[in-house]
Scaffold this motif. Sequence first.
Motif, PDB file in Angstrom:
ATOM      1  N   MET A  36      -2.446   8.712   1.962  1.00 42.04           N
ATOM      2  CA  MET A  36      -3.374   7.584   1.912  1.00 42.04           C
ATOM      3  C   MET A  36      -2.643   6.276   1.627  1.00 42.04           C
ATOM      4  O   MET A  36      -2.878   5.271   2.298  1.00 42.04           O
ATOM      5  CB  MET A  36      -4.463   7.823   0.859  1.00 42.04           C
ATOM      6  N   TYR A  44      -3.690   2.529   1.920  1.00 40.57           N
ATOM      7  CA  TYR A  44      -4.613   2.391   0.804  1.00 40.57           C
ATOM      8  C   TYR A  44      -3.869   1.832  -0.410  1.00 40.57           C
ATOM      9  O   TYR A  44      -2.702   2.131  -0.622  1.00 40.57           O
ATOM     10  CB  TYR A  44      -5.185   3.744   0.385  1.00 40.57           C
ATOM     11  N   GLU A  58      -7.791   2.174  -4.236  1.00 37.77           N
ATOM     12  CA  GLU A  58      -8.557   2.826  -3.164  1.00 37.77           C
ATOM     13  C   GLU A  58      -8.313   4.336  -3.144  1.00 37.77           C
ATOM     14  O   GLU A  58      -9.243   5.110  -2.891  1.00 37.77           O
ATOM     15  CB  GLU A  58      -8.208   2.213  -1.812  1.00 37.77           C
ATOM     16  N   VAL A  59      -7.081   4.749  -3.427  1.00 38.85           N
ATOM     17  CA  VAL A  59      -6.783   6.182  -3.525  1.00 38.85           C
ATOM     18  C   VAL A  59      -7.609   6.785  -4.655  1.00 38.85           C
ATOM     19  O   VAL A  59      -8.239   7.832  -4.495  1.00 38.85           O
ATOM     20  CB  VAL A  59      -5.273   6.446  -3.746  1.00 38.85           C
TER      21      VAL A  59
END
Length: 90
Positions: free
Chosen positions: A13, A19, A23-24
């Motif tokens: 990600m 990301y 966001e992860v």
Amino acid sequence: MQLPAEQRRAVVMAGLLGYTAREVGEAEEIPLGTAKTRIRTALIRLRAVMVDQCITNLCEGKPAQFGNGGVGADGTRLHIGEQLSQGFGK
């Protein structure tokens, strides 16, 4: 060496999909600090495998190659995400 699934997801990600650590964390439903740790730990483990493999290959006069060389069990080329999901450096 195979990365644990949670580290594989985090590094894919962050490293491949772009990301942020936040966001992860949101995608995995984990705290930001845990997301950062998973990304960092995965990168450290990947770096160690890559360095070891490069040194081994260079000492033997071979070109550097990692894991399965990007080839699946059926002989077809794997996308980088598929390579990571199948376990880098197995």
